[in-house]
Design a protein around this motif. Structure first.
Motif, short mmCIF file in Angstrom:
data_model
loop_
_atom_site.label_atom_id
_atom_site.label_comp_id
_atom_site.label_asym_id
_atom_site.label_seq_id
_atom_site.Cartn_x
_atom_site.Cartn_y
_atom_site.Cartn_z
N ASN A 13 30.01 9.90 -9.86
CA ASN A 13 29.16 8.85 -9.32
C ASN A 13 28.07 8.57 -10.33
O ASN A 13 27.24 9.44 -10.61
CB ASN A 13 28.56 9.31 -7.99
CG ASN A 13 27.85 8.20 -7.25
OD1 ASN A 13 27.33 7.26 -7.85
ND2 ASN A 13 27.79 8.31 -5.94
N ILE A 14 28.07 7.38 -10.93
CA ILE A 14 27.09 7.06 -11.96
C ILE A 14 26.35 5.77 -11.61
O ILE A 14 26.92 4.85 -11.02
CB ILE A 14 27.73 6.94 -13.36
CG1 ILE A 14 28.91 5.96 -13.33
CG2 ILE A 14 28.20 8.29 -13.85
CD1 ILE A 14 29.57 5.78 -14.68
N ILE A 15 25.08 5.72 -12.01
CA ILE A 15 24.25 4.56 -11.68
C ILE A 15 23.15 4.41 -12.73
O ILE A 15 22.67 5.38 -13.30
CB ILE A 15 23.64 4.73 -10.26
CG1 ILE A 15 22.94 3.44 -9.81
CG2 ILE A 15 22.70 5.92 -10.19
CD1 ILE A 15 22.52 3.46 -8.35
N HIS A 16 22.81 3.15 -13.03
CA HIS A 16 21.68 2.82 -13.92
C HIS A 16 21.80 3.45 -15.31
O HIS A 16 20.85 4.04 -15.82
CB HIS A 16 20.36 3.24 -13.29
CG HIS A 16 20.03 2.51 -12.02
ND1 HIS A 16 20.11 1.14 -11.91
CD2 HIS A 16 19.64 2.98 -10.80
CE1 HIS A 16 19.77 0.79 -10.68
NE2 HIS A 16 19.49 1.87 -9.98
N LEU A 17 22.96 3.31 -15.94
CA LEU A 17 23.12 3.74 -17.32
C LEU A 17 22.92 2.57 -18.26
O LEU A 17 23.13 1.42 -17.89
CB LEU A 17 24.52 4.33 -17.56
CG LEU A 17 24.84 5.69 -16.95
CD1 LEU A 17 26.26 6.07 -17.29
CD2 LEU A 17 23.87 6.76 -17.44
N ASN A 19 24.10 0.37 -21.64
CA ASN A 19 25.44 -0.04 -22.06
C ASN A 19 26.10 1.05 -22.92
O ASN A 19 27.28 1.36 -22.75
CB ASN A 19 25.36 -1.34 -22.86
CG ASN A 19 26.73 -1.86 -23.26
OD1 ASN A 19 27.54 -2.19 -22.41
ND2 ASN A 19 26.99 -1.94 -24.56
N GLY A 20 25.31 1.64 -23.83
CA GLY A 20 25.84 2.68 -24.69
C GLY A 20 26.25 3.92 -23.91
O GLY A 20 27.32 4.50 -24.15
N GLY A 21 25.42 4.32 -22.95
CA GLY A 21 25.72 5.49 -22.14
C GLY A 21 26.94 5.28 -21.27
O GLY A 21 27.79 6.17 -21.13
N PHE A 22 27.04 4.10 -20.70
CA PHE A 22 28.19 3.77 -19.86
C PHE A 22 29.48 3.80 -20.69
O PHE A 22 30.50 4.37 -20.28
CB PHE A 22 28.00 2.39 -19.24
CG PHE A 22 29.12 1.95 -18.35
CD1 PHE A 22 29.15 2.31 -17.02
CD2 PHE A 22 30.15 1.17 -18.84
CE1 PHE A 22 30.18 1.90 -16.19
CE2 PHE A 22 31.19 0.76 -18.03
CZ PHE A 22 31.21 1.13 -16.70
N MET A 26 32.82 6.28 -20.18
CA MET A 26 34.16 5.76 -19.97
C MET A 26 35.15 6.33 -20.98
O MET A 26 36.29 6.67 -20.64
CB MET A 26 34.16 4.23 -20.05
CG MET A 26 33.41 3.52 -18.93
SD MET A 26 33.99 3.96 -17.25
CE MET A 26 32.67 5.07 -16.71
N ARG A 27 34.71 6.48 -22.21
CA ARG A 27 35.58 7.06 -23.23
C ARG A 27 35.86 8.53 -22.94
O ARG A 27 36.98 9.01 -23.12
CB ARG A 27 34.93 6.91 -24.61
CG ARG A 27 34.91 5.46 -25.11
CD ARG A 27 34.12 5.34 -26.39
NE ARG A 27 34.10 3.95 -26.86
CZ ARG A 27 33.30 3.49 -27.82
NH1 ARG A 27 32.46 4.32 -28.42
NH2 ARG A 27 33.35 2.22 -28.17
#
Length: 234
Positions: A13-17, A19-22, A26-27
């Motif tokens: 569950n992820i929130i408020h990352l 763009n780089g962190g997201f 995902m990778r």
């Protein structure tokens, strides 16, 4: 690297990352083959490359998700939905629950989603609340056709606060009524007695499966109650 090599993780569950962190997360998830639940919320900082990375993850088929929630991401829109739809095809029949609420999706994005859902034959719950379907009669019609023609198992359809009007309800009503056990149309204030007559006709059918119907926030006056009642009585 810890996430990328962890085979015990079932839910993230992820929130408020950023763009780089997201994108990095995902990778990393390409190595998490046991992941079943992915919840992503309120990522307005994520750009096209981030959503493309999510698509690549889903498209790979590595994660056979049962639940995917992407809610409150205004930058997804129609373009992002077109990108993500290819990823949904990669998940396939394992997906049971999909939430795409409040993502600025319109007719074009809805049409892309419907194309992808043809492979999601195990889907039972679809949340699309808070998107703008005021000009999405074509997309809603495609959704209705999907429900009637393809081997899908959708039971719960949430279309709250989607600005659906009479034309949109006309396009949707038959497929939704004949396939879904729960249909939520709360808050679609543009629906009039004309739209309710289409819904009434659909619920009057012997093939209607609706058990729970939500219509709160729709201005139903006497004529609307009359036509709706005719369908409910059968």
């Amino acid at each position: 690297e810890g996430i990328a090599h962890n085979q015990s993780i079932r839910e993230i569950n992820i929130i408020h990352l950023s763009n780089g962190g997201f994108t990095w997360i995902m990778r990393a998830l390409h190595g998490v083959t046991q992941l079943k639940i992915l919840i992503i919320g309120s990522h307005d900082n994520v750009g096209p490359d981030g959503w493309s990375e999510l698509r690549t993850l889903l498209e790979s088929g590595v994660c056979k998700l049962k639940l995917l929630r992407l809610s409150g991401n205004n930058y997804i829109g129609n373009e992002g939905m077109g990108v993500l739809s290819n990823g949904l095809i990669g998940i396939g029949s394992s997906l049971k629950y999909l939430s795409l609420s409040h993502n600025s999706i319109g007719n074009e994005g809805l049409s892309s989603l419907v194309d992808a859902l043809q492979t999601c034959t195990g889907l039972e719950t679809l949340h699309l609340s808070g998107n703008d379907f005021s000009s999405a009669a074509a997309g809603l019609g495609s959704l209705s056709t999907l429900l009637q023609r393809y081997e899908v198992n959708l039971k719960h359809l949430d279309l709250r606060n989607c600005s659906i009007n009479d034309e949109g309800l006309h396009a949707l009503a038959e497929g939704a009524a004949n396939h879904c056990e729960e249909l939520d149309l709360d808050g679609n204030e543009s629906i009039t007695s004309t739209g309710l007559s289409y819904l009434s006709n659909a619920t009057r059918s012997d093939s209607c499966r609706v058990e729970t119907l939500w219509l709160q926030g729709i201005p139903i006056e006497d004529d609307g109650m009359e036509v709706l009642g005719q369908g409910l009585v059968g």
